[in-house]
Design an enzyme around this catalytic site. Sequence first.
Site, PDB file in Angstrom:
ATOM      1  N   ALA A 109       0.812  -1.235   0.000  1.00 53.63           N
ATOM      2  CA  ALA A 109       0.000   0.000   0.000  1.00 53.63           C
ATOM      3  C   ALA A 109       0.844   1.284   0.000  1.00 53.63           C
ATOM      4  O   ALA A 109       0.272   2.381   0.032  1.00 53.63           O
ATOM      5  CB  ALA A 109      -1.005   0.045   1.148  1.00 53.63           C
ATOM      6  N   ALA A 110       2.161   1.168  -0.076  1.00 53.85           N
ATOM      7  CA  ALA A 110       2.972   2.392  -0.112  1.00 53.85           C
ATOM      8  C   ALA A 110       2.639   3.225  -1.357  1.00 53.85           C
ATOM      9  O   ALA A 110       2.518   4.446  -1.291  1.00 53.85           O
ATOM     10  CB  ALA A 110       4.457   2.044  -0.087  1.00 53.85           C
ATOM     11  N   GLY A 111       2.467   2.549  -2.489  1.00 55.45           N
ATOM     12  CA  GLY A 111       2.112   3.257  -3.727  1.00 55.45           C
ATOM     13  C   GLY A 111       0.744   3.922  -3.614  1.00 55.45           C
ATOM     14  O   GLY A 111       0.540   5.040  -4.096  1.00 55.45           O
ATOM     15  N   ASP A 112      -0.185   3.228  -2.983  1.00 53.25           N
ATOM     16  CA  ASP A 112      -1.538   3.787  -2.827  1.00 53.25           C
ATOM     17  C   ASP A 112      -1.481   5.038  -1.950  1.00 53.25           C
ATOM     18  O   ASP A 112      -2.138   6.039  -2.219  1.00 53.25           O
ATOM     19  CB  ASP A 112      -2.466   2.743  -2.183  1.00 53.25           C
ATOM     20  CG  ASP A 112      -2.391   1.406  -2.903  1.00 53.25           C
ATOM     21  OD1 ASP A 112      -2.160   1.409  -4.128  1.00 53.25           O
ATOM     22  OD2 ASP A 112      -2.519   0.355  -2.243  1.00 53.25           O
TER      23      ASP A 112
HETATM   24  O1  RIB Z   1      -1.438  -1.924  -3.276  1.00 50.39           O
HETATM   25  C1  RIB Z   1      -1.642  -2.855  -2.258  1.00 50.39           C
HETATM   26  C2  RIB Z   1      -2.919  -3.610  -2.481  1.00 50.39           C
HETATM   27  O2  RIB Z   1      -2.807  -4.390  -3.649  1.00 50.39           O
HETATM   28  C3  RIB Z   1      -3.266  -4.585  -1.393  1.00 50.39           C
HETATM   29  O3  RIB Z   1      -3.993  -4.015  -0.341  1.00 50.39           O
HETATM   30  C4  RIB Z   1      -4.003  -5.682  -2.129  1.00 50.39           C
HETATM   31  O4  RIB Z   1      -5.369  -5.734  -1.848  1.00 50.39           O
HETATM   32  C5  RIB Z   1      -3.760  -5.412  -3.611  1.00 50.39           C
HETATM   33  O5  RIB Z   1      -4.872  -4.910  -4.202  1.00 50.39           O
END
Ligand code: RIB
Length: 308
Positions: free
Chosen positions: A252-255
């Site tokens: 989730a770092a990119g998110d």
């Molecule tokens: O970017 C991380 C996410 O990628 C995770 O939370 C997982 O669900 C996938 O979708």
Amino acid sequence: MKKNAKIAVIGSINMDLVIKAPRIPLPGETLLGRDFSMIPGGKGANQAVAASRFNAEVQMIGCLGEDAFGQSLLHLLQQEGIDTRHVAVLPDVSTGIALITVSDEGGNTILLSSGANARLTPEKVRQAEEAIEVADILLLQLEVPLEAIEEAVLLAKRHDVCVILDPAPARPLPSALLQKVDIITPNETEANILVGREPSDTVDPALMIKSLSAAGVRQTILTAGENGVYYQAADTVVHSPAYPVQAVDTTAAGDCFNAGLAVMLAEGRPLDEAIQFAQKAAALSVTRFGAQPSLPMRAEVEQMDVRG
Ligand code: RIB
């Protein structure tokens, strides 16, 4: 500066089933792991949660299954203060699942079962037009069908809404789509795939940004993990080094990066400032385990020590 950025996120909502392991297993290998956790995730939902923690007003557009995971994930999004009126709960399909292995070095592998995420149609996106119309920025990733993404971009352009696309998971994209997006934020693997190279080819950031620009991309922000971020500003490619942290889990770092970037730009901050906030936020997230539990609050990012 504008307060309360309005962000619309179209994308995936998953339950992450995570096992910690000493290292990532090899193909064909059975490896003894450690703790198992069920953690809310999905690239779209992670972006939405991070943007909300950065004080934006967030609308989420996506699909869940009518099952226990779906119920729980919907409730968690609402608890985060996210408007979920455009999250559809669908019968006869399971909620998206990500099987994740996290190694002791903080790296991961992710295997995805799209489930309900694959049922996000252009029609459902059209039904959420009002959410896109009022947004300052529309955030997109690629864990939902491409037709839905294309429709979302068309609607955003109709309403003059800025679009940030994180092209993850990596896949080639039509140039008509790349030309309409305002900002893309690929990592090196994703960038290689976008320009038709082998995923693991070595990337020269300046050349890559030039290639993507030749493909019609207006602004590329190339994320290179611990090597930081590269982006075009006026005539030069700027390198913004990463904040050094001890990685626990990069999930989730990119998110988190994309959400931070979107909220800052929506507030009217300059690009370099927005990128630095996004980098700090992402750096904080990798020091914590899991997807959504790792996403920092705005105050934590603002109080984070400078590089050193
Ligand atoms: O970017 C991380 C996410 O990628 C995770 O939370 C997982 O669900 C996938 O979708």
